[in-house]
Structure formats: structure tokens, C-alpha cells
Design a protein around this motif. Structure first.
Motif, PDB file in Angstrom:
ATOM      1  N   TYR C  49      21.036  -4.844   6.167  1.00 50.84           N
ATOM      2  CA  TYR C  49      20.172  -5.777   6.882  1.00 50.84           C
ATOM      3  C   TYR C  49      18.966  -6.165   6.035  1.00 50.84           C
ATOM      4  CZ  TYR C  49      17.325  -7.785  10.579  1.00 50.84           C
ATOM      5  OH  TYR C  49      16.570  -8.636  11.335  1.00 50.84           O
ATOM      6  N   ARG C  50      18.608  -7.458   6.136  1.00 48.25           N
ATOM      7  CA  ARG C  50      17.399  -7.941   5.474  1.00 48.25           C
ATOM      8  C   ARG C  50      16.510  -8.567   6.526  1.00 48.25           C
ATOM      9  NH1 ARG C  50      19.155 -11.612   0.433  1.00 48.25           N
ATOM     10  NH2 ARG C  50      18.945 -10.073  -1.221  1.00 48.25           N
ATOM     11  N   ARG C  51      15.267  -8.170   6.553  1.00 48.67           N
ATOM     12  CA  ARG C  51      14.380  -8.735   7.571  1.00 48.67           C
ATOM     13  C   ARG C  51      14.296 -10.251   7.359  1.00 48.67           C
ATOM     14  NH1 ARG C  51      10.427  -5.130   7.341  1.00 48.67           N
ATOM     15  NH2 ARG C  51      11.582  -3.835   8.798  1.00 48.67           N
ATOM     16  N   GLY C  52      14.514 -10.975   8.467  1.00 51.22           N
ATOM     17  CA  GLY C  52      14.424 -12.430   8.383  1.00 51.22           C
ATOM     18  C   GLY C  52      15.678 -13.085   7.847  1.00 51.22           C
ATOM     19  N   GLY C  53      16.691 -12.295   7.520  1.00 48.51           N
ATOM     20  CA  GLY C  53      17.914 -12.888   7.008  1.00 48.51           C
ATOM     21  C   GLY C  53      18.824 -13.340   8.136  1.00 48.51           C
ATOM     22  N   THR C  54      19.674 -14.325   7.854  1.00 48.97           N
ATOM     23  CA  THR C  54      20.659 -14.738   8.842  1.00 48.97           C
ATOM     24  C   THR C  54      22.045 -14.278   8.383  1.00 48.97           C
ATOM     25  OG1 THR C  54      20.936 -16.827   7.721  1.00 48.97           O
ATOM     26  CG2 THR C  54      19.355 -16.773   9.531  1.00 48.97           C
ATOM     27  N   VAL C  68      21.652 -11.823   5.099  1.00 48.07           N
ATOM     28  CA  VAL C  68      21.807 -10.374   4.971  1.00 48.07           C
ATOM     29  C   VAL C  68      22.976 -10.102   4.023  1.00 48.07           C
ATOM     30  CG1 VAL C  68      20.911  -9.997   7.280  1.00 48.07           C
ATOM     31  CG2 VAL C  68      23.362 -10.137   6.933  1.00 48.07           C
TER      32      VAL C  68
END
Lengths: 104, 616, 114, 251
Positions: C49-54, C68
Motif C-alpha cells: 500500500y502507498r498512501r494516496g495511491g490508487t 499502489v
């Protein structure tokens, strides 16, 4: 954008707590049919968590496998086992714990 | 087509054979099915032999899908055919071909509607083993590891009319799947730290981090699946339960090569991924796994001697020898590895032959119990000779390949710890002795039939016979194949070219920098000096010693009660008392209880974590 | 929140193991195995997971948008399939074992010991 | 071991694991961190191959060999489970009695059945564009077929699932994947090489080999799961075990 992020963060947190609790419950459930139901619920919650983690592909498979297929297979297995136990009442029972032979 | 293209074919060819058998098996006559499976197995063998020749001058590398690395990293999966990997795959292919020939006449009539299933599963098993041996990618290794496992569970429980194979297969499946998930957790941790999946790229990326709790945890978790597959104590409990009840041809594969693949995996993962600077220190790895290896070898040997169920006896002897393999590998010297490679090759031939002969007993008498069969197999002299030779080979008698491997590994071990060769000798003597004892009982009718062994035990009676016509003659392949396998085991020890080739393979296996460079499309590495791997006087003497001890053990056990002198009787009594104190509790631990086994698995992980954390 | 998802994965794994250790019915053991397996899904996806990723699907997103990690998702997908098929195989074994042995209680399965 | 010893051993081990695992997690990058070298490379590679759904690109192109292994596992499990669930020598199959199904259920089933099958095909076909793909679509197809069981009865289900055909389809689809890999080899560029024209980004035919492998996987998963479920359903509904069969272990 930032608000959406915070919202998603909350969603992840809630789903995570639910998943952890349901997984624990599923591991502690003794009766296989009840466990199958809890597992189905776990499958749904995992699908929600995966959606929140931006993994729609995995969520979709989890929905199909964890939410439907695995519980279905367990229920079918238990049904087969029950059918046998009903036909032969002398055999030690399954499904309900404690009905088998006692502890050693 | 280039040499590198041969790598994926080792997986694709058996897969296509399996597909053909599954799709058309029901509509084909038995002969056609046998031809298909034999041709497929032979084709894989030919493919790997070509690959072996192609890899003579360095590693053969194939970036699947054509994703060559850019700046040293790729997005695809890399297959790396170094000589050790190819040799392991080659061993698997040889054994599969032997098993396929062995089963030509093995099953009377396959179940209707599932006629092609058994040979198809054997080929899928081969695909899994080849993929695992040749891949250079950690997750890909997990996938093929699971393929190997899944097929093995299904094959173990193949006889649905008998409860024991079903229980053995379930135990096997549950414990191994659980361990595989632990491995996957470890892969996840490694991915989180390095962001890579290739063995080489993880190994290179880890060099930039320090050794901490994360590294140790990832290492232990990744190793869990491999150690369970390799049946290292205390991860070993599933193995006797599964190997003693699986159909005989499957046992030959499980004991001959699948378990050894676990040790190979441990060695590969450690040397490429974790052995770099800031990794798990060599000393920590050596001390820990020599310890686990010795423990495994001793446990396996003691339990092996106690068995009356012949297949279970052979299963425990596999555990004992795997302990020695792990010890040899953990020394981390080219000579230790060379010895282990020879040892594994020789062991595969001998162990598969022994299982094959046991299959003949099961075929004729519907039992594999040492006591029940007492003297009954006098009518099968050839089988008796093969079984005895197998026992002697297992004991390390020169010039069998097993003896050569043992001698070379012993030499390497003595350089590290002086007392290690004693373990090798004792374990070989005990496992070989158990087999010789059984041979004396079953094929010669020596001693008495009634043995009082205290404690819980599995008998080999009332096994579901795998063939329905009890009165038929022993099919020729069922004796020819074990004989050929034994000859192969002999060839490993007699032909110096084999020893030299495997020693060269071991030398390049320890060349970590070369592997990293090859998998990143870099220049070929230097070659390490090839270790000495021939017969020495010392090796011959130790081999003869352990074989002699094995014969003495067997003779003492068969005729010991009748010894006229009191010293002998007193010795027998002491042994019996000791066995009640030490061995009985040990046997009770092998309870067949799935919950126990999961508990031991967790305990093993915890011990490994603590031991390695203390040393990092 | 910085490492909690990873800890949750560890907890789920241990919970599944506990269920397997205490199980009195093989069907429940298999169910607990799939609980332990869900730990691997949670860990892998949390790592990716990446914060702010779609989601890494560009059919209606700009190729330059932050996404992400797709690799862990592919791995998890494989893992899900493997888990389902292994569960099916183990349940098939359990059905036959129940038929031949008359029980699925590990305490009563005494055919293999010593 | 006694139950107490077993649980005790486990709890001790679990305590060690919990402490060390927690320590290990403190060494991990924080949740939601930005650095994913392989992930970034995979996105770039997917866009180069004009595959909009990066996960499909990873599964069926970049790491297609993993998926080949995965589909072999599926193939092997179906083969193995169905062989394990075969009627034993001493068992007989009984035909279940037809059940009375309320007309409303029958209607819902009749409407849902084609709808689900269509959805399944759609999910398979759009795997390289949108979330979903061979596996997910295949599962939907397989479960959709079983609506016939809910809506009508077991005998209706048996009519709509030609098991013999599906078993062959399962095998052929698994083989097709391995053969598609060989296409690259024959074209002279290596196993599993994406040799087809890549097409236009975001179109149904984009991604070269990806949609083709996707379809093969969909066929395999769909037919394989139907065969698998048939094995379980037959056991649960049809096969009777004689009482003598289970005394094998009491001897």
C-alpha cells in the motif's frame, strides 16, 4: 484529495480491526458449520479491506473464493459427514465437539 | 533454440504430458498411457542432459518472457541453470523415469474414469520439482514448491480404501501447507525491506541493510517451509506418517528426491539471499544447522532402528540421512557440498531401490511388517539380495556412491569438528543395520518371529494390497528397476567422472558473486578451485567400519538373545533398559496427532528465532 | 497506524495456529489453516500500500497517477488460488478419511504412531 | 503429548514469535511508504506493453511463469481431488429424489443463470483492462452454473454440466497456457515471450498475449471448479458408503 485520503485511512483501520476480530473468532469457533459461516464473513471483510487497500482484483477473487467457495466446500464436507453419522449412529459423532472419544 | 531455452522446457514438457494423459487417458488403452508417460519422462531427461552439457562452461540463464535486466534488475522471472540446480533436476528426472517404468505393471487396474490420473500426477510432480530446482526467483520457488506439495498430498492419499494413507496425506498436507504460508510471510517481509523477488536481487539489496530482527525473522520464516519439506527435527513428524503409507512408487520419489530438494532449497536460499555482508553470519548458520542436522540424524537413526513397519523404517532412515545432508551443507565448504551432492545421488538410488523391493513384498503378501513376514520371503532370493545390497549401501559400504559421498562429507566435517565423522558412522550403521536386520528376518527367516517392542507402534499389517492378483508372478520391472537403481548408486561411487563433475558443481554453488552477476546479466564469475572428491584410504576404512558395524548390529539383534557368554547378554539387557528410558518417550512424541505436529512446528520456529537472534 | 497492519497479520497467523493446535475436528483444522493463510494476504497487501495511491489500473486514470504496488497484488492473487485449491484437496481427503476411519477427531486417529 | 503439554508448548512458542515478529515489524518501512522499486518498474513495463490493468500484465506477461505454476496447481488439485472423491470399490451411487422447488425460486434462478454466465464472460474478457480476469471470471462462471441446483434440483444441474467435456476442457486449457509459452520459443524469442501484436492501449485486444492467456485461465478455472464442485456434490448427495467400509481401522 487529502480528505479522501484520511477517509480511506479510517476505512482501512476499521476493516483491519474487523478482519482481525473475525479471524480470531473463526479460529476459535469449534463447530465446523458455524466456522464456515464466520469464514464467509471473514472473506467479505477481507474483500472490503482489499478494496480499501486499492486492490480490486484481489478483492474480487477473495469475494468469490473466501466468501463463497471455501465456506461452500466446508458445508458440503460437513453435510457428507453428517449424512454418514445419521446412517450409522454407532460411529463417533463429528461436528459437535466432545461427542468423540474422551481426552486421553 | 539456445541452451537457455531448455530451462523452461523442463517444466513445460512434463506439464504437456500430464495434460495429454488427463484429457485422453480414459479413451486410451493402458499401453498407450504407459507409452505417453514414459516418453514424456524420457524427454525431460534428455532435455536436462542437454542442459547439463550446456552448463559445463558456466550458468545458463533465461529471463522468461524476454525481460532482460536493465541496470541489473528485471521485472520478470529468471531461471538459473547452474550445475547444482541442473544436477538436482536431473536426479529428479532419472528417478521419475525409474518410477514410471516401475509402475508399468504396478497397479492391477486403475480406477475407471480416472485412468490417466496417476501418471498425470507423477508428471506434474516432475514439473514442480524441476521448476523448484531451476528457478532463480523466491516467489516462483514458492509456487513450484506448492505444486510439488499439492501433487504429493494427492498421490499419498491415492488409495482411498485404506484409512492410513488418507490420514498420512492429511497430516502431510496440513503441516506442509502451513509451513508454506510461513514461507510466504517471510517472502513478504523480504519484499517489504528490499522491494525485490529474485534470489540475486534480494541478496544484493540486503547488503545495504544491517542484520537485525527483521532479517532473522524473514530468514527463519522463509526457511520454515523448506525445513518442513526436508523433515528436519522438530519439523519432521509428518514424514514417517506420509512416507510409510503412500503408494510405493510415490515413496520412491518422496524419499529419493523431494525431501532432498528441501535441503537444496535451504542451501540455495542461504548462499544467494542471506550469506552476503550484513546477512546472517556464516558462523551462525554453520553452528545452528550442524546442530539441527546432528539432532535430526540421531533422532532418525534411533527411530529407524525401532520400526517393524518396513516402509516406516525406510522413512525414518530418510530422516536420519537428511540430517547428515543438512550437516554437510551447513559446513558451507565446497568439499562438504561436494560430499553431500554425491551422498544425495547415491542415497536416491539405494533408497528408491529399497522402497521398490518393499513394494514387491506388499504386492505378494499384503503386508510390510517385519514380524509378520518373518521367513515368508525365502521364495524371493533375488529380492532378498537386492534388499541386502540396499542395506549395505545405506550403511556406506564402499564402493557405493553413498559411501563415497559419506567419506567426502566426513572428511570435510572433520576439518570443522573432530567428532562429526563419528555421527556419520553411527547413523549409517544404525540405518543400514535396521535394513539388514529386516532382510535377515524377512528373506532368510533368521532368529525368531516374535519381538516384543515396548511402546506405541505402527504395524505394517492389513495394508490394502496395491495389486489385486496375489498369485501372479512378480512383474519383471518391479525387480529390474530396483536393480538398475542400485547399479546407478554404485556407478556414482565407481566412476570418477561423476564425482569430479559433482565436485565442480559444488565449487560453483559456493560462488555467490558469480550467481549474483549471472542473474543480473553481468560478466561470468571466477571459478572456485574444485575440491577433492575421490576415494581416500581413510574414507574406505570409515565406510567399511560403518558397514561392519551395521552387520554387527543386525546380527546382534537377530541372534543376540542366543549368545552363550554372559557379557553379551548383559549388554543386550543394558540396551533394553536404556531403550525404555530414552527411546520410549521419544517414540511417544511421534503421536500421529495433527495438533501436536502444529505445536512442534511453532516450537521449531521459536527455537530457530532465539538461536539465530542470539548469534547475529 | 505505522506498523499495526503488519502486527495484525502476525496476530491472525497465530490465531489460526492456535485453532489448529486445539482443534478436535479435522474440518475445523482445515478451516483454521485458511485463517492462518489470510495472514499472508493481509501482510502482502499492507506492504504494497502507498498512501494516496490508487489501484494500478489505468483504464480511466492518467498513466502518471500515483498507484499502489501491483506486484504484491499479483502475488496475493496467486496465493488466493493456491489456498482455495489446497483447501479443496484437504477437504476431499477429510471426506474419505471420515468414511474409512469413522471419525475426524485427531485424538481418535491412532493409525500412525511410534 | 497431553492436551495441556501441547497447548503449553504452543503458547510458549507463540509468545516468542509474537515478541520477535513485533521487533521485526519495527524494522519494516512504515505502512503506506512510497518506495516500491519492483512495483514502479512493473507499472512502466505494463504501460510499455499497453496493458491497462497492471496486475494482469504482471500475472500474464511479466511473471507469467508464476501463473503457469499456479494454474498447474489448480489443475493438479482438481485432478487429485476428483480422483480422491471417486466412489470407492465398495460404494454405490444412488439417485437423489427430485425436490419440489417453489416457482418463485425457479424464476429467479432462470433469470440469474444467464445473467451470471454473461457477467463471468465479461469479467474474463476485460481482464487486461479492468479489475478481474480469468480467475475471477472463471469462479463466477462456475458458481453461476450451480444456480441451476438452487433453482431446479440436482438432476437439472447434472444436465447442464457435461462433466466429461469439462474435464477435458480443464486439461486442454491448462495445456494451452504451456503451449502459448512455446509460441514465443517457436518465434525464436524465448519462452512465454509476448509475441502477439500489442494493439492499442485500453482496447479489448490490447496487451498482446495477455487476453489470450487470460481466456485460457478463465476456461480452466471455470471448468475445473465445476468438476471439483461436482466431486463434492456427488459425495454429499449421491454416494452411499456401506457400513462395513469404515471398520478398516478397528482390526
Amino acid at each position: 484529495m487529502n480528505d479522501a485520503n484520511t477517509l480511506n485511512g479510517y476505512l482501512i483501520a476499521v476493516a483491519l480491526v474487523l478482519v482481525t476480530a473475525t479471524a480470531t473468532a473463526a479460529a476459535l469457533t469449534r463447530e465446523p458449520v458455524r466456522q464456515a459461516i464466520v469464514l464467509g464473513l471473514l472473506g467479505l471483510e477481507l474483500a472490503v479491506l482489499f478494496t480499501a487497500l486499492q486492490a480490486p482484483d484481489v478483492a474480487l477473487s477473495q469475494l468469490a473464493v473466501g466468501g463463497a467457495l471455501t465456506p461452500l466446500l466446508i458445508v458440503l464436507t460437513v453435510r457428507k459427514v453428517r449424512r454418514e453419522a445419521a446412517e450409522r449412529p454407532d460411529a463417533s459423532g463429528d461436528g459437535d465437539p466432545g461427542a468423540g472419544s474422551g481426552p486421553r | 533454440m539456445t541452451t537457455a531455452d531448455l530451462l523452461p522446457l523442463a517444466v513445460a514438457v512434463p506439464l504437456l504430458g500430464a495434460v495429454l494423459l488427463a484429457a485422453a487417458g480414459n479413451r486410451l488403452p493402458r499401453l498407450a498411457r504407459d507409452v505417453i508417460v514414459t516418453v514424456a519422462a524420457a524427454a525431460v531427461l534428455a532435455d536436462l542432459v542437454a542442459l547439463w552439457h550446456g552448463s559445463a562452461h558456466g550458468r545458463v540463464v533465461n529471463w522468461l518472457g524476454g525481460y532482460r535486466p536493465r541496470h541489473g534488475v528485471s521485472v520478470g522471472i529468471v531461471l538459473v541453470g547452474d550445475r547444482t540446480g541442473v544436477a538436482v533436476a536431473l536426479l529428479a528426472a532419472l528417478l521419475v523415469l525409474a518410477v514410471v517404468c516401475y509402475s508399468w505393471r504396478y497397479f492391477a487396474e486403475p480406477p475407471a474414469r480416472h485412468a490417466g490420473t496417476f501418471p498425470a500426477l507423477i508428471l506434474l510432480f516432475e514439473a514442480g520439482m524441476c521448476g523448484f530446482a531451476l528457478t532463480g526467483d523466491l516467489f516462483d520457488a514458492f509456487v513450484f514448491f506448492e505444486l510439488m506439495g499439492t501433487v504429493a498430498y494427492a498421490l499419498t492419499g491415492y488409495h482411498i480404501e485404506d484409512p492410513r494413507p488418507l490420514q498420512g496425506a492429511l497430516t502431510f498436507g496440513v503441516v506442509n501447507s502451513l509451513a508454506a504460508y510461513a514461507t510466504l510471510l517471510g517472502i513478504g517481509l523480504l519484499y517489504a525491506r528490499t522491494g525485490e523477488l529474485g534470489f540475486a536481487s534480494i541478496g544484493a539489496a540486503l547488503e545495504g541493510h544491517r542484520a537485525d530482527a527483521l532479517l532473522v525473522t524473514a530468514f527463519v520464516l522463509v526457511l520454515t517451509g523448506l525445513l518442513v519439506k526436508a523433515a528436519v527435527v522438530p519439523f519432521h513428524f509428518w514424514l514417517p506418517d506420509a512416507h510409510s503409507v503412500a503408494p510405493t512408487p510415490v515413496c520412491m520419489l518422496l524419499s529419493g528426491v523431494m525431501v532432498e530438494l528441501g535441503v537444496y532449497g535451504v542451501a540455495r536460499v542461504y548462499t544467494v539471499v542471506f550469506a552476503g555482508p550484513h546477512g546472517i553470519p556464516h558462523g551462525a548458520f554453520r553452528d545452528t544447522f550442524v546442530g539441527f542436522g546432528v539432532l535430526t540424524a540421531l533422532t532418525g537413526a534411533v527411530m529407524c532402528w525401532q520400526q517393524r513397519h518396513l516402509k516406516r523404517m525406510l522413512a525414518f532412515s530418510t530422516i536420519a540421512h537428511v540430517g547428515l545432508f543438512l550437516t554437510g551443507v551447513a559446513l558451507l565448504t565446497p568439499q562438504g557440498l561436494a560430499g553431500t551432492a554425491l551422498y544425495v545421488a547415491g542415497h536416491a538410488g539405494a533408497k528408491a531401490a529399497l522402497f521398490g523391493v518393499t513394494g514387491v513384498l506388499l504386492d505378494r503378501y499384503g503386508s510390510v511388517d517385519e514380524d509378520t513376514l518373518h521367513g515368508r520371503a525365502r521364495e524371493l532370493p533375488l529380492a532378498g539380495v537386492l534388499f541386502t545390497l540396499g542395506g549395505l549401501a545405506l550403511a556406506g559400504l564402499p564402493p557405493f556412491g553413498l559411501g563415497l559421498g559419506k567419506a567426502v562429507a566426513e572428511h570435510a566435517a572433520a576439518a570443522d569438528l573432530r567428532w562429526l565423522p563419528a555421527v556419520f558412522v553411527a547413523v549409517s550403521a544404525a540405518t543400514g543395520g535396521a535394513v539388514l536386520r529386516a532382510a535377515l528376518h524377512v528373506f532368510a527367516g533368521a532368529g525368531t518371529a516374535d519381538h516384543h517392542r515396548p511402546g506405541p507402534q505402527a504395524t505394517g499389517d492389513a495394508e490394502e494390497p496395491e495389486i489385486r492378483e496375489a498369485s501372479r508372478r512378480v512383474p519383471a520391472p518391479m525387480l529390474v528397476v530396483p536393480a538398475v537403481l542400485l547399479a546407478g548408486s554404485l556407478a556414482v561411487g565407481v566412476l570418477p567422472a561423476v564425482a569430479h563433475a559433482l565436485a565442480g558443481a559444488a565449487a560453483s554453488f559456493t560462488d555467490r558473486a558469480g550467481y549474483l552477476s549471472a542473474a543480473a546479466d553481468g560478466p561470468a564469475g571466477r571459478t572456485n578451485p574444485v575440491p577433492q572428491a575421490g576415494w581416500t584410504t581413510e574414507g574406505v576404512l570409515l565406510g567399511c567400519l560403518s558397514a561392519l558395524l551395521a552387520v554387527a548390529c543386525a546380527a546382534g539383534s537377530v541372534w543376540g538373545a542366543k549368545v552363550p557368554w554372559p557379557a553379551g547378554r548383559r549388554a543386550a539387557l543394558t540396551v533394553r533398559t536404556a531403550s525404555r528410558r530414552v527411546i520410549l518417550p521419544l517414540r511417544r512424541l511421534h503421536s500421529g496427532h495433527l495438533g501436536d505436529y502444529v505445536s512442534w512446528l511453532a516450537g521449531g520456529i521459536a527455537v530457530l528465532l532465539l538461536v539465530l537472534l542470539a548469534q547475529v | 497506524m505505522t506498523i499495526l497492519p503488519y502486527l495484525a497479520a502476525g496476530w491472525i497467523f497465530l490465531a489460526g495456529l492456535y485453532g489448529m493446535v486445539t482443534s478436535r475436528n479435522i474440518i475445523r483444522t482445515i478451516g483454521c489453516l485458511s485463517v492462518a493463510q489470510s495472514a499472508t494476504y493481509v501482510l502482502l497487501l499492507a506492504i504494497g500500500y502507498r498512501r494516496g495511491g490508487t489501484a494500478p489500473v489505468f483504464s480511466d486514470a492518467s498513466p502518471r497517477s500515483r498507484v499502489v504496488d501491483p506486484v504484491v497484488q499479483a502475488l496475493t492473487l496467486t496465493d488466493v488460488v493456491v489456498g482455495a485449491t489446497v483447501t479443496a484437496l484437504l477437504l476431499a481427503l477429510a471426506i474419505q478419511l471420515r468414511k474409512r476411519h469413522g471419525t475426524l477427531d485427531p485424538d481418535a486417529l491412532t493409525g500412525l504412531k511410534g | 503429548m497431553s492436551r495441556t503439554a501441547r497447548v503449553g508448548l504452543f503458547l510458549a512458542a507463540a509468545a516468542v514469535f509474537a515478541v520477535v515478529f513485533t521487533l521485526a515489524c519495527t524494522g519494516l518501512p512504515h505502512f503506506g511508504a512510497a518506495s516500491h522499486p519492483y512495483g514502479t518498474r512493473a507499472v512502466a513495463a505494463a504501460l510499455r506493453h499497453r496493458t491497462a490493468n497492471v496486475i494482469s500484465s504482471v500475472n500474464f506477461d511479466q511473471r507469467a511463469f508464476d501463473t503457469l505454476g499456479e494454474e498447474s496447481i489448480l489443475f493438479a488439485s482438481v485432478l487429485g481431488a476428483v480422483a480422491l472423491l471417486r466412489p470407492a470399490r465398495d460404494e454405490r451411487e444412488s439417485s437423489p429424489l427430485p425436490l419440489r422447488v417453489p416457482p418463485s425460486t425457479r424464476l429467479i434462478g432462470a433469470i440469474l443463470l444467464p445473467l451470471t454466465l454473461l457477467t463471468g464472460v465479461y469479467i474474463v474478457a476485460h481482464g487486461q483492462l479492468s479489475p478481474g480476469g480469468g480467475f475471477q471470471g472463471g469462479v463466477v462462471l462456475a458458481t453461476g452454473l450451480h444456480l441451476a441446483y438452487v433453482a431446479a434440483d440436482y438432476r437439472a444441474l447434472r444436465r447442464v454440466r457435461p462433466l466429461v467435456v469439462l474435464e477435458v476442457a480443464d486439461a486442454v486449457a491448462a495445456g494451452a497456457f504451456a503451449l502459448l509459452g512455446l509460441a514465443g520459443l517457436i518465434a525464436g524469442s524465448g519462452y512465454l515471450r509476448n509475441v502477439l501484436p500489442l494493439g492499442t492501449f485500453n482496447q479489448l485486444s490490447s496487451g498482446g498475449l495477455v487476453p489470450v492467456i487470460n481466456a485460457a485461465v478463465g476456461l480452466e478455472v471455470g471448468s475445473g471448479l465445476v468438476v471439483l464442485l461436482a466431486g463434492f456434490l456427488d459425495q454429499a448427495v449421491e454416494i452411499d458408503t456401506p457400513p462395513a467400509a469404515q471398520d478398516g481401522d478397528r482390526a
